[in-house]
Design an enzyme around this catalytic site. Structure first.
Site, PDB file in Angstrom:
ATOM      1  CE  LYS A 164     -11.487   9.837  -2.651  1.00 21.30           C
ATOM      2  NZ  LYS A 164     -10.873  10.653  -3.698  1.00 21.30           N
ATOM      3  N   GLY A 210      -3.272   2.396  -0.181  1.00 20.94           N
ATOM      4  CA  GLY A 210      -2.084   1.850  -0.753  1.00 20.94           C
ATOM      5  C   GLY A 210      -1.804   1.599  -2.220  1.00 20.94           C
ATOM      6  CD  GLU A 211      -2.642  -1.563  -6.230  1.00 23.11           C
ATOM      7  OE1 GLU A 211      -1.781  -2.104  -6.993  1.00 23.11           O
ATOM      8  OE2 GLU A 211      -2.624  -2.213  -5.097  1.00 23.11           O
TER       9      GLU A 211
END
Length: 155
Positions: free
Chosen positions: A98, A101-102
């Site tokens: 998946k 970072g965000e």
């Protein structure tokens, strides 16, 4: 999940982020060291948004003289970051992976805001959370606690 540990100087309003602990679900961590680096970079970017970075606008015109006044955090301002990779297998992601970072960037802002609230009892709802905003909120809190302006609330 994400937790920020902060200290707040009540005299200056200065916030120091001491530590951030982050436990993101990254799916399968194909390269754990790279995933951890991505998360730590995102934490740093989120801390900048939370505490420092500000674009000043007036009637649609950017008032910052240059990008030199847009204060991004440096490595010297980075807190200790504890990363706990939570792995699962995402059937839609490549090899079960998946994003990494965000989610970490988005979560650090409320984690810092909540830690400030826990530390000094004031909620700041606009970014960046500056010392001036904290001092103003602390002064307003003091006025509400002591509406008559008298010591100890006596009249």
């Amino acid at each position: 999940a994400q937790v920020a540990e902060v200290s707040v100087d009540k005299e200056t309003g200065q916030v120091t982020v001491e530590r951030v602990t982050v436990a993101p679900d990254c799916g399968r961590a194909i390269n754990p060291m790279t995933v951890e680096g991505q998360i730590q970079g995102s934490i740093s970017m989120g801390l900048g948004q939370a505490l420092q970075e500000e674009m000043v606008w007036n009637r649609g015109r950017l008032m910052n003289p240059s990008m030199l006044e847009y204060k991004s955090p440096s490595t010297l301002e980075s807190p200790e970051i504890d990363t706990i990779l939570v792995e699962s297998i995402d059937p839609e992601g490549p090899l079960g992976a998946k994003e990494a970072g965000e989610g970490s960037l988005a979560a650090v802002i409320p984690a810092v805001a909540n830690a400030i609230y826990d530390a000094v009892g004031v909620r700041i709802t606009s970014l960046p959370i500056t010392p001036e905003k904290i001092l103003h909120a602390l002064n307003e809190k003091q006025k509400k606690a002591n509406p008559g302006g008298q010591a100890g609330g006596a009249r």
